[in-house]
Scaffold this active site. Structure first.
Site, PDB file in Angstrom:
ATOM      1  CB  THR A  93     168.109  37.172  27.292  1.00 40.97           C
ATOM      2  OG1 THR A  93     167.950  37.740  28.607  1.00 40.97           O
ATOM      3  CG2 THR A  93     166.891  37.494  26.473  1.00 40.97           C
ATOM      4  CD  GLU A 158     162.241  41.159  35.441  1.00 42.16           C
ATOM      5  OE1 GLU A 158     161.911  41.376  36.612  1.00 42.16           O
ATOM      6  OE2 GLU A 158     163.327  40.652  35.105  1.00 42.16           O
ATOM      7  NE  ARG A 161     163.173  43.432  45.487  1.00 44.48           N
ATOM      8  CZ  ARG A 161     162.790  43.979  46.639  1.00 44.48           C
ATOM      9  NH1 ARG A 161     163.673  44.262  47.559  1.00 44.48           N
ATOM     10  NH2 ARG A 161     161.522  44.231  46.886  1.00 44.48           N
ATOM     11  CD  GLU A 162     165.352  34.180  41.175  1.00 41.15           C
ATOM     12  OE1 GLU A 162     165.502  33.265  41.994  1.00 41.15           O
ATOM     13  OE2 GLU A 162     165.873  34.196  40.063  1.00 41.15           O
ATOM     14  CB  CYS A 270     169.259  39.460  37.354  1.00 35.42           C
ATOM     15  SG  CYS A 270     167.732  38.543  37.242  1.00 35.42           S
ATOM     16  CE  LYS A 273     170.226  37.214  32.271  1.00 36.05           C
ATOM     17  NZ  LYS A 273     169.480  38.220  31.521  1.00 36.05           N
ATOM     18  CE  LYS A 331     166.470  37.283  45.673  1.00 39.36           C
ATOM     19  NZ  LYS A 331     165.999  38.598  45.330  1.00 39.36           N
TER      20      LYS A 331
END
Ligand code: UGA
Length: 454
Positions: A93, A158, A161-162, A270, A273, A331
């Site tokens: 999205t 959800e 975290r990456e 995230c 956006k 990160k």
């Protein structure tokens, strides 16, 4: 409607970051999962057991659950959804360039494809981060195409975290289910039974509240980081140490120690956006979120300020200087450079005539596409060869243990700009560096080169 078999048949639409982690972890819970993606190259890679994304632990789950048959991959959406108890939407999205609102094209087209393919009742779950009202709208699309089928739509945001997504999925702080259908909520309880039995708090609420929980959480976290970044700037002016301030503040249970690490700005796919979408939604609703708006403004300004900090550390200009840049991912433990502060900062330095020698343990291929002017090298030491300054932009563990004396010997200059505060200031000065970090006191013996380092 609730299936008798405790192991569910699940289809996950979208095998990007969220979809892949969700599919692999649900297979680990014992469900049979088919993950779908339109990108045939991505599916081909997955069918060979290789992960298209860098995420610690993911390849191990693929290696266990693909051979067991619990985790399958396909480009064929109709075959994946036929017979599924539950269909999870995890498509992208992205923000629309025109107005910052989330682009729901992929959500809507996946919903239409699902409706066209289904010949049985199933629970539809939206995991993608979607603006308030989207679940209700998707249900209307499904009902229009298949009025004869019961296809309840539930929100299940959800909070992955990456870099630590598998742990976040397996040990979440909470599960959020937005539903207006009791039986559909029960199917979701069945999906997450291992977590619920392990005591994970469950928030069952309306779909609108669930949608907003996701945005409000990301908005609050983005404000927390922006706040500590501004506190760091204040520390530099008044001679306080932001690491001590963050610790002293974070030990208050009402505040908590997490997300109080100052840095070069917030990045990733995230927070930038989602904060934008949240503020747009609030403006449209006539209830502006001015604090979140300020965090967005502060984050944009921060990246320019960080480039200024590097310039100042090099005496006011970087033109003709050679700069080693360590870290391009937004990160550590990810190869993702989307909205990484490193991109804006390095672009500004390149535009000013600096020569950049870059290294990142995982994100160089991604960063190279965005930053064609950078010379890429094989490791951190090679990046520092003959450099006038070294700039740390991502806090990868391997950077924390670099031998600073060896780096100093390799370099032409002795400037270390640590925009993640990973080094002890005194240690950096003892290794011979002029050390500039974020919001910390100038160590003794330091040569002061700039106002921002003072
Ligand atoms: C974020 C949220 O943390 C997840 O809960 C959420 O599920 C996810 O967005 C999403 O919406 O999908 P993520 O984007 O992977 O996760 O990254 P974070 O770990 O939250 O970091 C975001 C940015 O803030 C990074 O650029 C990071 O360097 C920065 N940050 C974070 C700091 O500068 N300081 C901190 O103390 C924490």
């Amino acid at each position: 409607m609730v299936p008798a078999n405790p192991a569910l048949s699940v289809a996950v639409i979208g095998s990007g970051y969220v979809g892949l982690i969700t599919a692999a972890c649900l297979a680990d819970f014992g469900h049979t999962v088919t993950a779908v993606d339109r990108d045939s190259a991505r599916i081909a890679l997955l069918l060979q057991g290789q992960s298209p994304i860098y995420e610690p632990g993911l390849e191990t789950l693929l290696a266990i659950h693909q051979p067991s048959g619990r985790l399958r991959f396909t480009t064929d959406l109709p075959s994946a959804v036929r017979g599924a108890d539950l269909i999870i939407l995890a498509v992208g999205t992205p923000p629309r360039a025109a107005d910052g609102h989330a682009d729901l094209t992929q959500v809507h087209s996946a919903a239409a494809e699902i409706a066209a393919a289904l010949d049985h009742c199933a629970v539809i779950v939206i995991k993608s981060t979607v603006p308030v009202g989207t679940n209700r709208h998707v249900e209307a699309i499904l009902r229009q195409i298949r009025p004869e089928l019961n296809l309840p739509v539930c929100s299940n945001p959800e909070f992955l975290r990456e870099g630590s997504a598998i742990a976040d999925f397996m040990q979440p702080d909470r599960l959020v289910i937005g539903s207006n259908d009791g039986a559909a909520s029960d199917v979701l309880r069945q999906l997450y039974r291992p977590l619920i039995e392990a005591g994970t708090p469950l928030v069952i609420t309306s779909r609108e509240s669930a949608e907003l929980i996701k945005y409000a959480a990301n908005g609050l976290l983005a404000m927390k980081v922006s706040f500590i970044n501004e506190i760091a700037d204040l520390c530099e002016r008044i001679g306080a140490d932001v690491q001590d301030v963050a610790r002293g503040v974070g030990l208050d249970n009402r505040i908590g120690p997490k997300f109080l690490q100052p840095g070069p700005g917030i990045g990733g796919s995230c927070f930038p956006k989602d904060t934008l979408e949240l503020t747009r939604t609030a403006q449209d609703a006539g209830a502006p979120l001015t604090l979140v708006e300020s965090a967005i403004t502060a984050n944009t300004a921060r990246k320019a300020a960080m480039a200024d900090k590097v310039r100042a550390a090099l005496g006011g200009s970087v033109n003709g200087t050679r700069i080693a840049v360590l870290g391009f991912a937004f990160k550590p433990n990810t190869d993702d450079v989307r909205a990484s502060p490193a991109l804006d900062i390095v672009r500004a330095l390149l535009a000013d005539g600096a020569l950049i020698q870059g290294y990142d343990p995982a994100a160089m291929a991604q960063a190279a596409r965005e930053l064609p002017g950078v010379s890429w090298v094989a490791d951190a030491y090679a990046a520092c060869h003959k450099a006038d300054a070294v700039v740390v932009l991502t806090e990868w563990s391997e950077f924390r243990t670099l031998e600073l004396e060896r780096i100093a010997e390799l370099m032409a200059g002795r400037v270390l700009v640590d925009l993640r505060n990973i080094y002890d200031p005194q240690r950096a000065v003892d290794a011979g560096f002029t050390y500039v970090s974020i919001g910390r006191r100038t160590p003794s013996g330091q040569t002061i080169m700039s106002e921002s380092a003072a």
